[in-house]
Design a protein around this motif. Structure first.
Motif, PDB file in Angstrom:
ATOM      1  N   PHE A  12      16.433  41.076  15.553  1.00 31.52           N
ATOM      2  CA  PHE A  12      16.997  42.424  15.577  1.00 31.52           C
ATOM      3  C   PHE A  12      18.293  42.481  14.782  1.00 31.52           C
ATOM      4  CE2 PHE A  12      14.378  43.794  19.242  1.00 31.52           C
ATOM      5  CZ  PHE A  12      14.104  45.099  18.830  1.00 31.52           C
ATOM      6  N   GLN A  13      18.414  43.591  14.032  1.00 33.88           N
ATOM      7  CA  GLN A  13      19.657  43.960  13.360  1.00 33.88           C
ATOM      8  C   GLN A  13      20.166  45.267  13.952  1.00 33.88           C
ATOM      9  OE1 GLN A  13      18.471  44.492   9.242  1.00 33.88           O
ATOM     10  NE2 GLN A  13      19.871  42.880   8.606  1.00 33.88           N
ATOM     11  N   TRP A  14      21.492  45.393  14.013  1.00 30.73           N
ATOM     12  CA  TRP A  14      22.117  46.673  14.333  1.00 30.73           C
ATOM     13  C   TRP A  14      23.074  46.978  13.187  1.00 30.73           C
ATOM     14  CZ3 TRP A  14      20.943  42.995  17.955  1.00 30.73           C
ATOM     15  CH2 TRP A  14      20.155  43.399  19.044  1.00 30.73           C
ATOM     16  N   THR A  15      22.874  48.100  12.509  1.00 30.29           N
ATOM     17  CA  THR A  15      23.656  48.397  11.319  1.00 30.29           C
ATOM     18  C   THR A  15      24.234  49.812  11.386  1.00 30.29           C
ATOM     19  OG1 THR A  15      21.727  49.238  10.086  1.00 30.29           O
ATOM     20  CG2 THR A  15      22.170  46.864   9.941  1.00 30.29           C
ATOM     21  N   GLY A  16      24.994  50.173  10.345  1.00 31.79           N
ATOM     22  CA  GLY A  16      25.581  51.501  10.265  1.00 31.79           C
ATOM     23  C   GLY A  16      26.676  51.704  11.297  1.00 31.79           C
ATOM     24  N   TRP A  17      26.559  52.761  12.101  1.00 30.71           N
ATOM     25  CA  TRP A  17      27.585  53.092  13.087  1.00 30.71           C
ATOM     26  C   TRP A  17      27.838  51.940  14.046  1.00 30.71           C
ATOM     27  CZ3 TRP A  17      27.111  53.501  18.442  1.00 30.71           C
ATOM     28  CH2 TRP A  17      28.214  54.040  19.100  1.00 30.71           C
ATOM     29  N   PHE A  18      26.798  51.208  14.409  1.00 29.59           N
ATOM     30  CA  PHE A  18      26.979  50.082  15.330  1.00 29.59           C
ATOM     31  C   PHE A  18      27.979  49.070  14.788  1.00 29.59           C
ATOM     32  CE2 PHE A  18      22.582  51.272  16.787  1.00 29.59           C
ATOM     33  CZ  PHE A  18      22.921  51.551  18.103  1.00 29.59           C
ATOM     34  N   ARG A  19      28.057  48.936  13.473  1.00 31.85           N
ATOM     35  CA  ARG A  19      28.938  47.959  12.836  1.00 31.85           C
ATOM     36  C   ARG A  19      30.243  48.576  12.350  1.00 31.85           C
ATOM     37  NH1 ARG A  19      27.611  42.828  14.276  1.00 31.85           N
ATOM     38  NH2 ARG A  19      25.480  42.250  13.697  1.00 31.85           N
ATOM     39  N   GLY A  20      30.547  49.781  12.834  1.00 32.27           N
ATOM     40  CA  GLY A  20      31.828  50.394  12.513  1.00 32.27           C
ATOM     41  C   GLY A  20      31.864  51.131  11.202  1.00 32.27           C
ATOM     42  N   GLU A  21      30.691  51.390  10.593  1.00 30.56           N
ATOM     43  CA  GLU A  21      30.677  52.099   9.319  1.00 30.56           C
ATOM     44  C   GLU A  21      31.055  53.556   9.545  1.00 30.56           C
ATOM     45  OE1 GLU A  21      27.720  52.854   5.494  1.00 30.56           O
ATOM     46  OE2 GLU A  21      27.134  51.488   7.111  1.00 30.56           O
ATOM     47  N   ALA A  22      31.994  54.043   8.738  1.00 24.71           N
ATOM     48  CA  ALA A  22      32.500  55.410   8.889  1.00 24.71           C
ATOM     49  C   ALA A  22      31.695  56.370   8.023  1.00 24.71           C
ATOM     50  CB  ALA A  22      33.976  55.448   8.516  1.00 24.71           C
ATOM     51  N   GLY A  23      32.180  57.614   7.931  1.00 20.48           N
ATOM     52  CA  GLY A  23      31.552  58.603   7.064  1.00 20.48           C
ATOM     53  C   GLY A  23      30.266  59.184   7.613  1.00 20.48           C
ATOM     54  N   GLY A  24      30.099  59.164   8.927  1.00 26.31           N
ATOM     55  CA  GLY A  24      28.882  59.725   9.514  1.00 26.31           C
ATOM     56  C   GLY A  24      27.663  58.846   9.379  1.00 26.31           C
ATOM     57  N   ALA A  25      27.874  57.530   9.205  1.00 28.68           N
ATOM     58  CA  ALA A  25      26.744  56.608   9.046  1.00 28.68           C
ATOM     59  C   ALA A  25      25.864  56.632  10.288  1.00 28.68           C
ATOM     60  CB  ALA A  25      27.249  55.190   8.798  1.00 28.68           C
ATOM     61  N   SER A  26      24.559  56.589  10.088  1.00 32.05           N
ATOM     62  CA  SER A  26      23.617  56.601  11.207  1.00 32.05           C
ATOM     63  C   SER A  26      23.691  55.287  11.986  1.00 32.05           C
ATOM     64  CB  SER A  26      22.200  56.828  10.697  1.00 32.05           C
ATOM     65  OG  SER A  26      21.837  55.818   9.760  1.00 32.05           O
ATOM     66  N   ALA A  27      23.234  55.333  13.219  1.00 33.47           N
ATOM     67  CA  ALA A  27      23.170  54.147  14.076  1.00 33.47           C
ATOM     68  C   ALA A  27      21.755  53.589  13.991  1.00 33.47           C
ATOM     69  CB  ALA A  27      23.514  54.515  15.518  1.00 33.47           C
ATOM     70  N   ASN A  28      21.607  52.413  13.386  1.00 34.86           N
ATOM     71  CA  ASN A  28      20.291  51.868  13.075  1.00 34.86           C
ATOM     72  C   ASN A  28      19.992  50.623  13.899  1.00 34.86           C
ATOM     73  OD1 ASN A  28      20.360  53.776  10.863  1.00 34.86           O
ATOM     74  ND2 ASN A  28      21.621  52.285   9.776  1.00 34.86           N
ATOM     75  N   THR A  29      18.870  50.646  14.611  1.00 27.85           N
ATOM     76  CA  THR A  29      18.374  49.480  15.338  1.00 27.85           C
ATOM     77  C   THR A  29      17.092  49.041  14.646  1.00 27.85           C
ATOM     78  OG1 THR A  29      19.270  50.387  17.403  1.00 27.85           O
ATOM     79  CG2 THR A  29      17.682  48.585  17.586  1.00 27.85           C
ATOM     80  N   VAL A  30      17.066  47.805  14.147  1.00 37.54           N
ATOM     81  CA  VAL A  30      15.994  47.358  13.254  1.00 37.54           C
ATOM     82  C   VAL A  30      15.325  46.092  13.789  1.00 37.54           C
ATOM     83  CG1 VAL A  30      15.403  46.698  10.890  1.00 37.54           C
ATOM     84  CG2 VAL A  30      17.327  48.261  11.306  1.00 37.54           C
ATOM     85  N   LEU A  31      14.014  46.146  13.951  1.00 36.04           N
ATOM     86  CA  LEU A  31      13.232  44.975  14.325  1.00 36.04           C
ATOM     87  C   LEU A  31      12.504  44.461  13.091  1.00 36.04           C
ATOM     88  CD1 LEU A  31      11.912  42.998  16.380  1.00 36.04           C
ATOM     89  CD2 LEU A  31      10.145  44.750  16.741  1.00 36.04           C
ATOM     90  N   LYS A  32      12.727  43.194  12.741  1.00 35.54           N
ATOM     91  CA  LYS A  32      12.004  42.521  11.662  1.00 35.54           C
ATOM     92  C   LYS A  32      11.089  41.490  12.301  1.00 35.54           C
ATOM     93  CE  LYS A  32      14.377  44.023   7.899  1.00 35.54           C
ATOM     94  NZ  LYS A  32      13.817  44.546   6.647  1.00 35.54           N
TER      95      LYS A  32
END
Length: 273
Positions: free
Chosen positions: A45-65
């Motif tokens: 699992f990856q958590w990217t975007g808002w979960f990682r503190g990305e600003a500018g209205g970045a989406s909160a992404n939960t990713v299963l590979k």
């Protein structure tokens, strides 16, 4: 995809069957990905975007590979970040559990007990195993352009971004520096590049494109009367290609666009990929 007054949630599914050996290997080397037990031959699992503190209205992404035999699976939920009080805070743990259970019910379980890792605390990453981010340190970028603030490092899929601390203030600290790596992409540079400038002494071939765009909210930045200068340096080395981009608000007090171009070229000359 579902939309409401509380934001948007989108589910995407990408199944590659059969996947090439390179695609299988790439999935297994997904950076910043926490292992999952009970799914396929490999899953994380990856958590990217808002979960990682990305600003500018970045989406909160939960990713299963996941990988099973000669198949690869990308299963993800993209959610609206809590930009207003009416939008709920995304729950990375609950979303991950739901995605993992969906994968098992979809036939991707391997018979062992399902075990899902916990999502990291919401906020900027302090470490990353992203190989693109390893090409150059945030400190080296800071020194090259003369920034005084520390950069937030934002790893991506085949990319890395370095965002400095004053995006709305003209000068070095408005810098957003990014790298995109394209394995086997050198052949793309055999095509004509409109408005491209050949740069000698960088890789096997290098082309620079400079343009200006409106700053402020359209560029996902604070308001500014100064246009945003974009410098993209495409470099081929061997079979691979990388794009190094500097986005900056140029201050009348300097450095000038020509000086920033020289700083970008000098930095990229020292990056091996």
């Amino acid at each position: 995809m579902s939309k409401s007054d509380q934001g948007m949630n989108a589910l995407t599914v990408a199944l590659t069957s059969p996947a090439s050996a390179a695609e299988i290997a790439g999935a297994k080397k997904t950076p910043d990905c926490s292992p999952v037990a009970g799914i396929g031959d490999f899953a994380c699992f990856q958590w990217t975007g808002w979960f990682r503190g990305e600003a500018g209205g970045a989406s909160a992404n939960t990713v299963l590979k996941a990988v099973r035999g000669n198949e690869s699976l990308d299963l993800r939920v993209v959610a609206t970040p809590p930009m207003t009080s009416g939008i709920p805070v995304p729950d990375g743990n609950a979303t991950a559990r739901a995605l993992a259970q969906a994968a098992v019910e979809g036939g991707w379980g391997n018979g062992s007990a399902l075990s899902v890792p916990s999502a990291p605390p919401v906020g900027p990453q302090t470490t990353t195993d992203n190989p693109v981010c390893a090409l150059v340190s945030a400190g080296a970028v800071q020194q090259a352009f003369g920034a005084t603030t520390q950069a937030q490092v934002l790893p991506g899929e085949g990319s890395c971004r370095y965002t400095f601390g004053a995006l709305g203030t003209p000068g070095p600290d408005s810098l957003l520096f990014s790298i995109e790596f394209h394995e086997g992409g050198a052949s793309l540079m055999s095509r004509p590049v409109p408005d491209g400038q050949e740069i000698e002494g960088v890789g096997d071939r290098a082309i620079l494109i400079v343009r200006t765009d409106a700053g402020g909210p359209k560029a996902l930045r604070p308001p500014s009367d100064v246009p945003l200068t974009n410098m993209s340096l495409m470099v081929a080395r061997g079979q691979n290609m990388a794009i190094f981009t500097a986005q900056i608000l140029i201050s009348p007090a300097g450095p000038t666009a020509e000086q920033i171009k020289d700083k970008l070229i000098t930095l990229v000359k020292g990056i091996n990929f």
